[in-house]
Write a protein that holds these residues in place. Structure first.
Motif, mmCIF file in Angstrom:
data_model
loop_
_atom_site.group_PDB
_atom_site.id
_atom_site.type_symbol
_atom_site.label_atom_id
_atom_site.label_comp_id
_atom_site.label_asym_id
_atom_site.label_seq_id
_atom_site.Cartn_x
_atom_site.Cartn_y
_atom_site.Cartn_z
ATOM 1 N N UNK A 125 0.849 -1.335 -0.089
ATOM 2 C CA UNK A 125 0.188 0.074 0.116
ATOM 3 C C UNK A 125 0.837 1.277 -0.121
ATOM 4 N N UNK A 126 1.836 1.286 0.875
ATOM 5 C CA UNK A 126 2.854 2.458 0.913
ATOM 6 C C UNK A 126 3.659 2.784 -0.365
ATOM 7 N N UNK A 127 3.654 1.855 -1.123
ATOM 8 C CA UNK A 127 4.334 1.807 -2.560
ATOM 9 C C UNK A 127 3.495 2.357 -3.701
ATOM 10 N N UNK A 128 2.413 2.311 -3.618
ATOM 11 C CA UNK A 128 1.272 2.577 -4.631
ATOM 12 C C UNK A 128 1.229 4.065 -4.806
ATOM 13 N N UNK A 129 1.189 4.424 -5.869
ATOM 14 C CA UNK A 129 0.765 5.903 -6.160
ATOM 15 C C UNK A 129 -0.764 5.920 -5.810
ATOM 16 N N UNK A 130 -1.191 7.384 -5.543
ATOM 17 C CA UNK A 130 -2.587 7.413 -4.972
ATOM 18 C C UNK A 130 -3.665 7.063 -5.839
ATOM 19 N N UNK A 131 -3.488 7.381 -7.168
ATOM 20 C CA UNK A 131 -4.616 6.893 -7.888
ATOM 21 C C UNK A 131 -4.775 5.441 -8.022
ATOM 22 N N UNK A 132 -3.839 4.633 -7.933
ATOM 23 C CA UNK A 132 -3.854 3.064 -7.886
ATOM 24 C C UNK A 132 -4.354 2.815 -6.525
ATOM 25 N N UNK A 133 -3.866 3.471 -5.244
ATOM 26 C CA UNK A 133 -4.361 3.067 -4.084
ATOM 27 C C UNK A 133 -5.721 3.449 -3.898
ATOM 28 N N UNK A 134 -6.298 4.465 -4.324
ATOM 29 C CA UNK A 134 -7.869 4.666 -4.403
ATOM 30 C C UNK A 134 -8.546 3.554 -4.947
ATOM 31 N N UNK A 135 -8.106 3.050 -6.414
ATOM 32 C CA UNK A 135 -8.714 1.981 -6.994
ATOM 33 C C UNK A 135 -8.647 0.693 -6.145
ATOM 34 N N UNK A 136 -7.694 0.380 -5.578
ATOM 35 C CA UNK A 136 -7.348 -0.637 -4.790
ATOM 36 C C UNK A 136 -8.208 -0.653 -3.501
ATOM 37 N N UNK A 137 -8.290 0.535 -2.932
ATOM 38 C CA UNK A 137 -9.241 0.517 -1.605
ATOM 39 C C UNK A 137 -10.770 0.211 -2.118
ATOM 40 N N UNK A 138 -11.044 0.881 -3.192
ATOM 41 C CA UNK A 138 -12.530 0.725 -3.702
ATOM 42 C C UNK A 138 -12.681 -0.854 -4.062
ATOM 43 N N UNK A 139 -11.936 -1.312 -4.623
ATOM 44 C CA UNK A 139 -11.937 -2.859 -4.900
ATOM 45 C C UNK A 139 -12.092 -3.617 -3.710
#
Length: 200
Positions: A179-193
């Protein structure tokens, strides 16, 4: 797929996929590369029956990897993840993959390792990744085993690790590090998923 691919143009894509990202009207290019199997994992978490999972896997592959081997690789990996996450034993997963997709999973990692080389096809990546999963005894051990095979080991490990996640889960400290290594746009997608599938 194009929208996110273009956001990260230097992510190490294959040559044909890079071209597909750049040219909006370019259709699927009959690929049997292992990218279809590497990117399919989410399909296995979105549906609650194996036929729906396999259908989603086919759809995810066909936009680029519409060769039958590219589709088969994606379906096999998605099916393996689904069976793992729904509590099937490794013996049952192996039996299903061999029966449904014709992959031979009779070699050990020790037998694969000496002659294995960098190759980017589903036919010579998916069975090896499945074998690493079958031999590993924890999430981290599967990752280490897959890396140890060599070859296209980042893709191989992504595939083996996605099945291991379904079977073992991902240790909290490794999940947090990712999680700490992901850029914000991808982190947001992952959290939503993850919220959508009920993981958080």
């Amino acid at each position: 797929m194009r929208r996110f691919g273009k956001m990260y143009p230097d992510a190490g894509y294959g040559g044909m996929f890079r071209l597909w990202l750049k040219i909006p009207h370019l259709k699927a290019y009959n690929s049997f590369g292992n990218g279809s199997a590497m990117r399919v994992s989410s399909a296995a978490w979105l549906y609650n029956d194996i036929e729906s999972v396999r259908h989603a896997a086919r759809l995810s592959a066909e936009v680029t990897h519409n060769h039958r081997e590219g589709i088969k690789g994606a379906e096999a990996v998605a099916a393996g993840i689904f069976l793992a996450r729904t509590g099937q034993s490794k013996a049952k997963i192996k039996e299903y993959i061999e029966r449904e997709f014709g992959y031979k999973l009779n070699r050990t990692c020790d037998e694969i390792r000496p002659g294995y080389h960098h190759i980017e096809t589903c036919m010579e990546t998916v069975p090896e990744a499945l074998t690493a999963f079958l031999e590993g005894n924890s999430f981290e051990d599967v990752i280490r085993t897959a890396v140890s095979l060599g070859g296209d080991c980042d893709t191989l490990t992504a595939i083996a690790g996605s099945i291991a996640e379904g079977f073992y889960g991902v240790p909290a400290e490794l999940r947090e590090e990712c999680y700490n290594r992901l850029p914000k746009p991808l982190l947001e997608v992952l959290r939503e998923f993850e919220e959508h599938i009920g993981r958080i």
